[in-house]
Design an enzyme around this catalytic site. Sequence first.
Site, PDB file in Angstrom:
ATOM      1  N   THR A  62       0.961  -1.110  -0.380  1.00 22.62           N
ATOM      2  CA  THR A  62       0.400  -0.124   0.129  1.00 22.62           C
ATOM      3  C   THR A  62       0.645   1.431  -0.387  1.00 22.62           C
ATOM      4  OG1 THR A  62      -1.181  -0.977   1.505  1.00 22.62           O
ATOM      5  CG2 THR A  62      -1.785   1.452   1.541  1.00 22.62           C
ATOM      6  N   THR A  80      -4.339   1.321  -2.645  1.00 26.56           N
ATOM      7  CA  THR A  80      -3.692  -0.172  -2.187  1.00 26.56           C
ATOM      8  C   THR A  80      -4.183  -0.497  -2.958  1.00 26.56           C
ATOM      9  OG1 THR A  80      -3.154  -1.883  -0.761  1.00 26.56           O
ATOM     10  CG2 THR A  80      -5.548  -0.814  -1.146  1.00 26.56           C
ATOM     11  N   GLY A 120       0.946  -1.563   4.960  1.00 20.30           N
ATOM     12  CA  GLY A 120       1.100  -2.394   5.916  1.00 20.30           C
ATOM     13  C   GLY A 120       0.038  -3.590   6.140  1.00 20.30           C
ATOM     14  N   GLY A 121      -1.203  -3.455   4.870  1.00 18.23           N
ATOM     15  CA  GLY A 121      -2.555  -4.708   5.860  1.00 18.23           C
ATOM     16  C   GLY A 121      -2.261  -4.331   7.039  1.00 18.23           C
TER      17      GLY A 121
END
Length: 521
Positions: free
Chosen positions: A330, A348, A412-413
């Site tokens: 992202t 993202t 970073g999810g």
Amino acid sequence: MQTFTIQRPAVHSAHGLVAAQNRHAAQAGADVLSRGGNAMDAAVVATLVLSTVEPWLSGIGGGGFLVHADGRTGVTETLDFNVRSATELDPADYPLADAQAGNWFSWPSVVGDRNVSGYGSICVPGAIAGLAAALERHGSISWEEALQPAIEHAERGLEIDWFAALCIAIEAPGLARDPALSAILLDDGHGPKAGADTRRFKPMTLKAKLLRRLAKAGARDFYEGESAAAIAADLEAGGSPLRAGDLASYQVVWAPALTGRYRDFDIAAIPGLSGGPTFFDAAERLTNGPLSRDTSPAQAALLYATAIRGAYEKRLTTLGHAATPQAGCTSHVSVVDRTGTMVSLTNTLLSRFGAKVALPQTGIIMNNGMMWFDPRPGQPNAIAAGKKPLANMCPLILSKAGRPVLSIGAAGGRTIFPTLLQLISGMADFGLSLEEIFHRPRLDASTPRIKIDARAEPNVAATVARAFPVEVVEDTLYPVNFSIPSAVMAIEGGFIGMAHPTSPWAAVAAADDALPHEKRV
């Protein structure tokens, strides 16, 4: 073994700042501020450039969220331009490969990973609609002007140094399976090699052509015009359930911010299907804990792990699945202009290179948004037609006395909101500076084992291990164990900005009041 200490100083400016994961994007945004543009102008330009200079993280084939806070009035507003599934999608096309239900951290896979890669994983992209809507509502420059820096980078070609070569090489086998994507990013089927000096790779001719058309025809051409026809045709030919009607019906959503408070900060986040509600859940748990300036780093780490783990259990059992435990790919941009107006924007493609598909006629690298849906039927956020999935993105703006003071976010999810919670706590609970919190070792509690930064004090891992299984890891470029944050902050006499210290391309660029006359608007 050699050990290096990386220190990145904060950047100061009296006229505005742009913090981003790529120096070219940060500088493009700062140049807009220098020419008299505002925070939204700079955020849109920086995001469009990111889609070209770092195509493995975000792009016009993806979606996102933003928070805007007016520096003069303090009014905050959010924009949801996240991806949406096809209206003709059939959940039966995504059968489970594993009948086991798994636990709340681990979910069954889908046959052939149809929800993770390939045309079946693609959702309607919202980036172009969102960026254009943001510019129309809060910007001061034209859509055509905003696209120019991204067009120029596309025509020059991707910059290849050791880091770009690494990012492409990691996914080269997957990229090679799609002819259009391979033609854009690979060199005879292999990742481009970095030399002693940075070089330019092949021009992104198709993408530049598309951006030039959008500059003239307008953003809605992506959804309803000639561009939309080409996009829809490629999607149908590739086997995607998306059709022209899905593009034409796509709309962004403006909404009041989801608000909360942590210590002395009022915080504005994205409501609904984002990381915002879970951030506030964890923050409330942390507020109720015995955290103070006298708390040791080890005890603070245990409090962080407990709050984050509790919030994640609630999220993944009541709100639904949102990507995998691995850190996603992202881009985040934090901006402040000379008036103190701030934008926090996250965009993202979901996974690295998204669906690992580029559309043949336009060169757009597409998202794999289906991965954000829970593949189990009947669950919260289950795969369904015409729906937006639960996302991890969590752009935030913090205010004091009714005025924005901090724009912050991360890539970073699942690791995003845990990072933001620890950074904000470092300032609010321990009185640390922006520069200090960015260099402070963190943990991540979004996976079955709590990840502890190897730089942390030795008793941190031991203390957290009394309550949770732990794993000591390095803050490496790959795999990405912790998220990549960026922030800008108002301070007395101006502004200060920070980018992630260990990210080689991340940067903060300052607006310059002394540009030559010919560069001014």
